[in-house]
Design a protein around this motif. Structure first.
Motif, PDB file in Angstrom:
ATOM      1  N   ASP A  47       0.809  -1.220   0.000  1.00  0.00           N
ATOM      2  CA  ASP A  47       0.000   0.000   0.000  1.00  0.00           C
ATOM      3  C   ASP A  47       0.842   1.270   0.000  1.00  0.00           C
ATOM      4  O   ASP A  47       0.535   2.229  -0.700  1.00  0.00           O
ATOM      5  CB  ASP A  47      -0.924   0.042   1.226  1.00  0.00           C
ATOM      6  CG  ASP A  47      -2.064  -0.940   1.132  1.00  0.00           C
ATOM      7  OD1 ASP A  47      -2.326  -1.458   0.027  1.00  0.00           O
ATOM      8  OD2 ASP A  47      -2.683  -1.202   2.177  1.00  0.00           O
ATOM      9  N   GLN A  48       1.895   1.286   0.801  1.00  0.00           N
ATOM     10  CA  GLN A  48       2.683   2.501   0.987  1.00  0.00           C
ATOM     11  C   GLN A  48       3.810   2.666  -0.019  1.00  0.00           C
ATOM     12  O   GLN A  48       4.278   3.773  -0.245  1.00  0.00           O
ATOM     13  CB  GLN A  48       3.264   2.542   2.404  1.00  0.00           C
ATOM     14  CG  GLN A  48       2.206   2.559   3.479  1.00  0.00           C
ATOM     15  CD  GLN A  48       1.274   3.759   3.370  1.00  0.00           C
ATOM     16  OE1 GLN A  48       1.715   4.881   3.179  1.00  0.00           O
ATOM     17  NE2 GLN A  48      -0.022   3.499   3.456  1.00  0.00           N
ATOM     18  N   ARG A  49       4.256   1.588  -0.596  1.00  0.00           N
ATOM     19  CA  ARG A  49       5.382   1.639  -1.532  1.00  0.00           C
ATOM     20  C   ARG A  49       5.039   0.831  -2.784  1.00  0.00           C
ATOM     21  O   ARG A  49       5.687  -0.166  -3.078  1.00  0.00           O
ATOM     22  CB  ARG A  49       6.639   1.086  -0.886  1.00  0.00           C
ATOM     23  CG  ARG A  49       7.022   1.852   0.357  1.00  0.00           C
ATOM     24  CD  ARG A  49       8.238   1.270   0.986  1.00  0.00           C
ATOM     25  NE  ARG A  49       8.426   1.893   2.284  1.00  0.00           N
ATOM     26  CZ  ARG A  49       9.431   1.672   3.067  1.00  0.00           C
ATOM     27  NH1 ARG A  49      10.345   0.812   2.721  1.00  0.00           N
ATOM     28  NH2 ARG A  49       9.539   2.278   4.217  1.00  0.00           N
ATOM     29  N   PRO A  50       4.013   1.271  -3.513  1.00  0.00           N
ATOM     30  CA  PRO A  50       3.576   0.458  -4.656  1.00  0.00           C
ATOM     31  C   PRO A  50       4.643   0.297  -5.734  1.00  0.00           C
ATOM     32  O   PRO A  50       4.605  -0.657  -6.491  1.00  0.00           O
ATOM     33  CB  PRO A  50       2.360   1.221  -5.187  1.00  0.00           C
ATOM     34  CG  PRO A  50       2.489   2.599  -4.639  1.00  0.00           C
ATOM     35  CD  PRO A  50       3.259   2.493  -3.360  1.00  0.00           C
ATOM     36  N   TYR A  51       5.609   1.199  -5.794  1.00  0.00           N
ATOM     37  CA  TYR A  51       6.659   1.074  -6.798  1.00  0.00           C
ATOM     38  C   TYR A  51       7.617  -0.073  -6.468  1.00  0.00           C
ATOM     39  O   TYR A  51       8.225  -0.648  -7.346  1.00  0.00           O
ATOM     40  CB  TYR A  51       7.458   2.374  -6.900  1.00  0.00           C
ATOM     41  CG  TYR A  51       8.106   2.771  -5.597  1.00  0.00           C
ATOM     42  CD1 TYR A  51       9.367   2.314  -5.249  1.00  0.00           C
ATOM     43  CD2 TYR A  51       7.423   3.585  -4.696  1.00  0.00           C
ATOM     44  CE1 TYR A  51       9.941   2.650  -4.033  1.00  0.00           C
ATOM     45  CE2 TYR A  51       8.000   3.932  -3.482  1.00  0.00           C
ATOM     46  CZ  TYR A  51       9.258   3.460  -3.159  1.00  0.00           C
ATOM     47  OH  TYR A  51       9.820   3.804  -1.958  1.00  0.00           O
ATOM     48  N   THR A  52       7.767  -0.409  -5.207  1.00  0.00           N
ATOM     49  CA  THR A  52       8.732  -1.429  -4.811  1.00  0.00           C
ATOM     50  C   THR A  52       8.336  -2.823  -5.304  1.00  0.00           C
ATOM     51  O   THR A  52       9.129  -3.481  -5.957  1.00  0.00           O
ATOM     52  CB  THR A  52       8.932  -1.426  -3.283  1.00  0.00           C
ATOM     53  OG1 THR A  52       9.355  -0.124  -2.901  1.00  0.00           O
ATOM     54  CG2 THR A  52       9.973  -2.425  -2.863  1.00  0.00           C
ATOM     55  N   PRO A  53       7.115  -3.302  -5.031  1.00  0.00           N
ATOM     56  CA  PRO A  53       6.767  -4.657  -5.478  1.00  0.00           C
ATOM     57  C   PRO A  53       6.510  -4.782  -6.981  1.00  0.00           C
ATOM     58  O   PRO A  53       6.370  -5.872  -7.481  1.00  0.00           O
ATOM     59  CB  PRO A  53       5.492  -4.986  -4.698  1.00  0.00           C
ATOM     60  CG  PRO A  53       5.451  -4.015  -3.578  1.00  0.00           C
ATOM     61  CD  PRO A  53       6.156  -2.797  -4.078  1.00  0.00           C
ATOM     62  N   ALA A  54       6.463  -3.648  -7.716  1.00  0.00           N
ATOM     63  CA  ALA A  54       6.125  -3.697  -9.133  1.00  0.00           C
ATOM     64  C   ALA A  54       7.050  -4.613  -9.932  1.00  0.00           C
ATOM     65  O   ALA A  54       6.608  -5.333 -10.799  1.00  0.00           O
ATOM     66  CB  ALA A  54       6.132  -2.282  -9.720  1.00  0.00           C
ATOM     67  N   GLY A  55       8.329  -4.578  -9.638  1.00  0.00           N
ATOM     68  CA  GLY A  55       9.273  -5.408 -10.378  1.00  0.00           C
ATOM     69  C   GLY A  55       9.564  -6.725  -9.701  1.00  0.00           C
ATOM     70  O   GLY A  55      10.466  -7.448 -10.100  1.00  0.00           O
ATOM     71  N   ALA A  56       8.776  -7.058  -8.711  1.00  0.00           N
ATOM     72  CA  ALA A  56       9.033  -8.261  -7.929  1.00  0.00           C
ATOM     73  C   ALA A  56       8.361  -9.479  -8.545  1.00  0.00           C
ATOM     74  O   ALA A  56       7.400  -9.364  -9.288  1.00  0.00           O
ATOM     75  CB  ALA A  56       8.523  -8.063  -6.504  1.00  0.00           C
ATOM     76  N   SER A  57       8.897 -10.627  -8.231  1.00  0.00           N
ATOM     77  CA  SER A  57       8.292 -11.896  -8.618  1.00  0.00           C
ATOM     78  C   SER A  57       7.914 -12.633  -7.349  1.00  0.00           C
ATOM     79  O   SER A  57       8.627 -12.570  -6.354  1.00  0.00           O
ATOM     80  CB  SER A  57       9.282 -12.743  -9.412  1.00  0.00           C
ATOM     81  OG  SER A  57       9.658 -12.086 -10.592  1.00  0.00           O
ATOM     82  N   LEU A  58       6.816 -13.318  -7.392  1.00  0.00           N
ATOM     83  CA  LEU A  58       6.382 -14.119  -6.253  1.00  0.00           C
ATOM     84  C   LEU A  58       7.104 -15.462  -6.301  1.00  0.00           C
ATOM     85  O   LEU A  58       7.203 -16.076  -7.353  1.00  0.00           O
ATOM     86  CB  LEU A  58       4.868 -14.340  -6.309  1.00  0.00           C
ATOM     87  CG  LEU A  58       4.253 -15.153  -5.184  1.00  0.00           C
ATOM     88  CD1 LEU A  58       4.466 -14.437  -3.852  1.00  0.00           C
ATOM     89  CD2 LEU A  58       2.778 -15.368  -5.443  1.00  0.00           C
ATOM     90  N   ALA A  59       7.612 -15.876  -5.169  1.00  0.00           N
ATOM     91  CA  ALA A  59       8.306 -17.160  -5.103  1.00  0.00           C
ATOM     92  C   ALA A  59       7.877 -17.897  -3.852  1.00  0.00           C
ATOM     93  O   ALA A  59       7.738 -17.304  -2.788  1.00  0.00           O
ATOM     94  CB  ALA A  59       9.818 -16.949  -5.085  1.00  0.00           C
ATOM     95  N   LEU A  60       7.633 -19.178  -4.000  1.00  0.00           N
ATOM     96  CA  LEU A  60       7.388 -20.034  -2.850  1.00  0.00           C
ATOM     97  C   LEU A  60       8.692 -20.762  -2.557  1.00  0.00           C
ATOM     98  O   LEU A  60       9.287 -21.369  -3.446  1.00  0.00           O
ATOM     99  CB  LEU A  60       6.268 -21.027  -3.145  1.00  0.00           C
ATOM    100  CG  LEU A  60       4.905 -20.407  -3.436  1.00  0.00           C
ATOM    101  CD1 LEU A  60       3.905 -21.506  -3.810  1.00  0.00           C
ATOM    102  CD2 LEU A  60       4.402 -19.630  -2.244  1.00  0.00           C
TER     103      LEU A  60
END
Length: 162
Positions: A47-60
């Protein structure tokens, strides 16, 4: 306890002139759920840093403890991985900490039971120096008392290495 080296450029100064050992934990018996704290911290991060997760990939990651995630991923961004893993495991036990994201050279850690006062925060901040994270020691060179004060009631710790 050994005195700090007089030549150590990252010497935090008062209130420490000797290594005091690890900070006392605030987690055990607190009744706080670290998994709920992790969900809340991750939601806040998005919510507070929407730019940060934008380039992220989800990994289990098949890890028994979240502290093992950086090592299992082979994540190296300037920190000593064995030393960082040991700190993370210790923070899990003492503060209900959980690794919630590794994005680029930044590691995000949720904290179920953060320091509640300046004395606790000073002690924990000294441990944060051990990560050698650039946001603590170099970039910007935040004065130790200011950095420590920022940890009081902070449920999200962030570390980055350039």
């Amino acid at each position: 306890m050994e005195p700090f080296d007089e030549g150590w450029e990252d010497d935090p100064g008062p209130p420490f002139d000797h290594w005091p050992g690890l900070a006392p934990g605030t987690f055990l018996g607190s009744g706080t759920d670290p998994e709920e704290a992790a969900r809340t911290a991750l939601a806040h991060l998005v919510d507070q840093r929407p730019y940060t997760p934008a380039g992220a990939s989800l990994a289990l990651v098949a890890a028994e403890r979240s502290a093992d995630i950086p090592a299992l991923l082979g994540w190296t961004r300037g920190a000593s991985l064995p030393f960082l893993s040991a700190l993370l495991r210790s923070w899990e036990d003492r503060f209900g900490a959980r690794v919630i994201a590794a994005i680029g050279a930044t590691l995000y850690v949720s904290v179920a039971c953060p320091p509640r006062n300046q004395e606790q925060a000073d002690h924990v901040a000294l441990e944060h120096l051990l990560t050698t994270a650039d946001n603590i020691v170099d970039d910007p060179p935040t004065p130790f008392p200011d950095y420590a004060a920022s940890l009081i009631d902070a449920h999200l710790w962030c570390f980055w290495w350039d």
